[in-house]
Design a protein around this motif. Structure first.
Motif, PDB file in Angstrom:
ATOM      1  N   TRP B 130       0.552  -1.448  -0.384  1.00  0.00           N
ATOM      2  CA  TRP B 130      -0.171  -0.196  -0.170  1.00  0.00           C
ATOM      3  C   TRP B 130       0.981   1.651   0.305  1.00  0.00           C
ATOM      4  CZ3 TRP B 130      -1.082  -4.572   1.412  1.00  0.00           C
ATOM      5  CH2 TRP B 130      -2.611  -4.711   1.490  1.00  0.00           C
ATOM      6  N   VAL B 131       0.200   2.022  -0.784  1.00  0.00           N
ATOM      7  CA  VAL B 131       1.793   3.813  -0.471  1.00  0.00           C
ATOM      8  C   VAL B 131       0.678   4.663  -0.563  1.00  0.00           C
ATOM      9  CG1 VAL B 131       2.877   4.739  -2.806  1.00  0.00           C
ATOM     10  CG2 VAL B 131       3.276   2.241  -2.722  1.00  0.00           C
ATOM     11  N   ALA B 132       0.654   5.675  -0.045  1.00  0.00           N
ATOM     12  CA  ALA B 132      -0.359   6.518   0.109  1.00  0.00           C
ATOM     13  C   ALA B 132       0.877   7.875   0.442  1.00  0.00           C
ATOM     14  CB  ALA B 132      -1.408   6.194   1.202  1.00  0.00           C
ATOM     15  N   ALA B 133       0.337   8.768   0.099  1.00  0.00           N
ATOM     16  CA  ALA B 133       1.179  10.096   0.759  1.00  0.00           C
ATOM     17  C   ALA B 133       0.808  10.721   2.022  1.00  0.00           C
ATOM     18  CB  ALA B 133       1.666  11.231  -0.517  1.00  0.00           C
ATOM     19  N   TYR B 134      -1.006  10.459   1.671  1.00  0.00           N
ATOM     20  CA  TYR B 134      -1.658  10.991   3.165  1.00  0.00           C
ATOM     21  C   TYR B 134      -2.523   9.874   3.651  1.00  0.00           C
ATOM     22  CZ  TYR B 134       0.780  15.620   3.241  1.00  0.00           C
ATOM     23  OH  TYR B 134       1.252  16.658   3.135  1.00  0.00           O
ATOM     24  N   PHE B 135      -2.822   9.948   4.869  1.00  0.00           N
ATOM     25  CA  PHE B 135      -4.101   9.191   4.788  1.00  0.00           C
ATOM     26  C   PHE B 135      -5.604   9.242   4.600  1.00  0.00           C
ATOM     27  CE2 PHE B 135      -0.899   7.927   8.588  1.00  0.00           C
ATOM     28  CZ  PHE B 135      -0.491   6.088   8.343  1.00  0.00           C
ATOM     29  N   TRP B 136      -6.515   8.366   4.384  1.00  0.00           N
ATOM     30  CA  TRP B 136      -7.344   8.974   3.748  1.00  0.00           C
ATOM     31  C   TRP B 136      -8.044   9.468   4.769  1.00  0.00           C
ATOM     32  CZ3 TRP B 136      -6.499   3.945   4.707  1.00  0.00           C
ATOM     33  CH2 TRP B 136      -7.211   3.307   6.081  1.00  0.00           C
ATOM     34  N   ASP B 137      -8.037  10.199   5.723  1.00  0.00           N
ATOM     35  CA  ASP B 137      -8.355  11.003   6.950  1.00  0.00           C
ATOM     36  C   ASP B 137      -8.051  12.004   6.682  1.00  0.00           C
ATOM     37  OD1 ASP B 137      -6.182  10.338   8.156  1.00  0.00           O
ATOM     38  OD2 ASP B 137      -7.071  10.006  10.240  1.00  0.00           O
ATOM     39  N   SER B 138      -6.988  12.808   5.867  1.00  0.00           N
ATOM     40  CA  SER B 138      -5.981  13.841   5.857  1.00  0.00           C
ATOM     41  C   SER B 138      -7.360  14.374   4.812  1.00  0.00           C
ATOM     42  CB  SER B 138      -5.089  13.436   5.676  1.00  0.00           C
ATOM     43  OG  SER B 138      -4.257  14.621   5.935  1.00  0.00           O
ATOM     44  N   PRO B 139      -6.753  16.354   5.124  1.00  0.00           N
ATOM     45  CA  PRO B 139      -7.811  16.506   3.605  1.00  0.00           C
ATOM     46  C   PRO B 139      -6.467  17.613   2.990  1.00  0.00           C
ATOM     47  CG  PRO B 139      -7.674  18.009   6.123  1.00  0.00           C
ATOM     48  CD  PRO B 139      -6.542  16.637   6.739  1.00  0.00           C
ATOM     49  N   SER B 140      -5.036  17.008   3.075  1.00  0.00           N
ATOM     50  CA  SER B 140      -3.973  16.858   2.422  1.00  0.00           C
ATOM     51  C   SER B 140      -4.180  15.892   1.225  1.00  0.00           C
ATOM     52  CB  SER B 140      -2.554  16.491   3.149  1.00  0.00           C
ATOM     53  OG  SER B 140      -2.291  17.950   3.779  1.00  0.00           O
ATOM     54  N   LYS B 141      -4.983  14.709   1.093  1.00  0.00           N
ATOM     55  CA  LYS B 141      -4.926  13.380   0.351  1.00  0.00           C
ATOM     56  C   LYS B 141      -5.509  14.419  -0.596  1.00  0.00           C
ATOM     57  CE  LYS B 141      -9.525  12.033   1.472  1.00  0.00           C
ATOM     58  NZ  LYS B 141     -10.179  12.736   1.983  1.00  0.00           N
TER      59      LYS B 141
END
Lengths: 116, 263
Positions: B130-141
């Motif tokens: 799994w690759v993500a810059a931000y978690f899904w609960d972050s507005p920065s996504k």
């Protein structure tokens, strides 16, 4: 006659694969051997390769070099030392017990803890 | 091993489930091979160099006698969580390596530029990751500019990989790579996100799923790519030029039918 020929061919085929048979003790090291014939059959049907590759490879633990597994202190230097040890294949923290190297990766219960 | 690469004998650097703070990258030196790093979390400290990756395998300037362009061989990483802490440029940089793997419930989070960067080399396999810059609960996504996976080389494989909450899910600047079962979602939807950005020919995409991003597949190279059995679930109305590509996926055409006609 045909049945005899088929039987001979089958026997020959089986003989050819004899060298591939894996000893029972190798498949099921101590602690993992099935208790009953039924359990053995079930394991044979569901057995697969060890979950982790290189199950018998030497193990380097960064904690043995001072790494902090709680993530509070900087572990960069410890990881540098651990990787260097791995590179020269010197593992001073591994107990001088070949059974450890043989089984520690494949059976968690046999794994000594902590490393240091 | 090839080109006098040092054989580490299959030795394992076992993190033992610990979570470790690093102020500098964990570097697997050039010309090392046959080793594993497994089972734990590495997290970038606030003082971590902003332009570096949490783990760096190999280095540039690789010119082995064989001419193959690979100076590391058979470096395996599994069960790792790599957290760049929004400080480090990325989580994993694999440079000029033949046969690196990242697998077994690994995850790369918090990178500012690129989650997994494959630079040169051959036949890196990334799977179950799994690759993500931000978690899904972050507005920065919605607003970040990061790329989940950058494949800047040939003949690499992504299988069963999820990329979310980065501007670009997977970007390919090399050729002949294979992506199967890749799922991209939340690709910075408010910021022109792209699921897969393909910039080279001969790449193949199969059985993948692109969800909630303005553009699912962008192909800037006009040469054929191969895509089949994939599916798009768009969040926004897509421009007509994109819709054709989405149609190609949604109709689930047979292999080859999407290859040369649309791109």
């Amino acid at each position: 006659m045909l049945a005899v020929l088929l039987a001979l061919a089958l026997a020959s085929e089986c003989a050819a694969y004899t060298h591939l048979r894996v000893p029972h003790a190798k498949l099921f090291p101590a602690g993992l051997r099935p208790a009953t014939r039924a359990a053995h059959s079930r394991m044979m049907r569901t057995w697969s390769a060890p979950a982790r590759p290189n199950a018998e490879s030497p193990v380097v633990a960064p904690t043995a070099f001072g790494a902090d597994p709680t993530g509070k202190a900087d572990s960069s230097n410890a990881f540098g030392l651990a990787l260097a040890a791995l590179g020269v294949r010197v593992y001073p923290f591994v107990v001088a017990d070949s059974a450890y190297l043989s089984h520690s990766r494949s059976a968690g219960a046999l794994r000594p803890a902590p490393y240091v | 091993m090839s080109d006098n690469i040092k054989d580490c004998g299959g030795a394992v650097l076992d993190l033992q489930g610990g979570s470790y703070l690093l102020s500098s990258p964990l570097v697997v030196p050039q010309y090392w091979g046959n080793l594993r790093i497994i089972d734990g979390t590495l997290r970038a400290a606030p003082s971590f160099p902003a332009g570096s990756y949490v783990i760096q395998v190999g280095a540039g300037g690789c010119n082995p006698p064989s001419g193959q362009g690979s100076c590391n061989e058979n470096v395996g990483m599994s069960g790792l969580t790599l957290d760049a802490s929004h400080v480090a440029a990325g989580c994993l940089l694999i440079t000029a390596t033949m046969g690196a793997t990242l697998d077994a419930s690994s995850a790369c989070f918090g990178f500012t530029q690129i989650g997994i960067h494959i630079a040169g080399g051959h036949e890196t396999m990334v799977s179950e990751t799994w690759v993500a810059a931000y978690f899904w609960d972050s507005p920065s996504k919605e607003t970040n500019s990061a790329t989940g996976v950058l494949i800047a080389g040939n003949d690499h494989f992504l299988t069963n990989v999820i990329c979310f909450s980065s501007k670009i899910g997977v970007r390919l600047t090399g050729a002949a790579n294979l992506l199967t079962n890749v799922h991209t979602w939340n690709a910075a939807t408010g910021y022109g996100g792209v699921g897969i950005q393909n910039e080279m020919s001969q790449n193949r995409f199969g059985a993948s799923y692109y969800l909630r991003q303005p553009e699912s597949l962008r192909a800037s190279d006009s040469r054929p790519v191969h895509s089949a059995y994939s599916w798009v679930l768009p969040r926004f109305q897509q421009p007509a030029s994109y819709k054709r590509r989405a149609d190609c996926f949604q109709r689930r055409l047979l292999p080859g039918q999407c290859a040369s006609s649309l791109w």
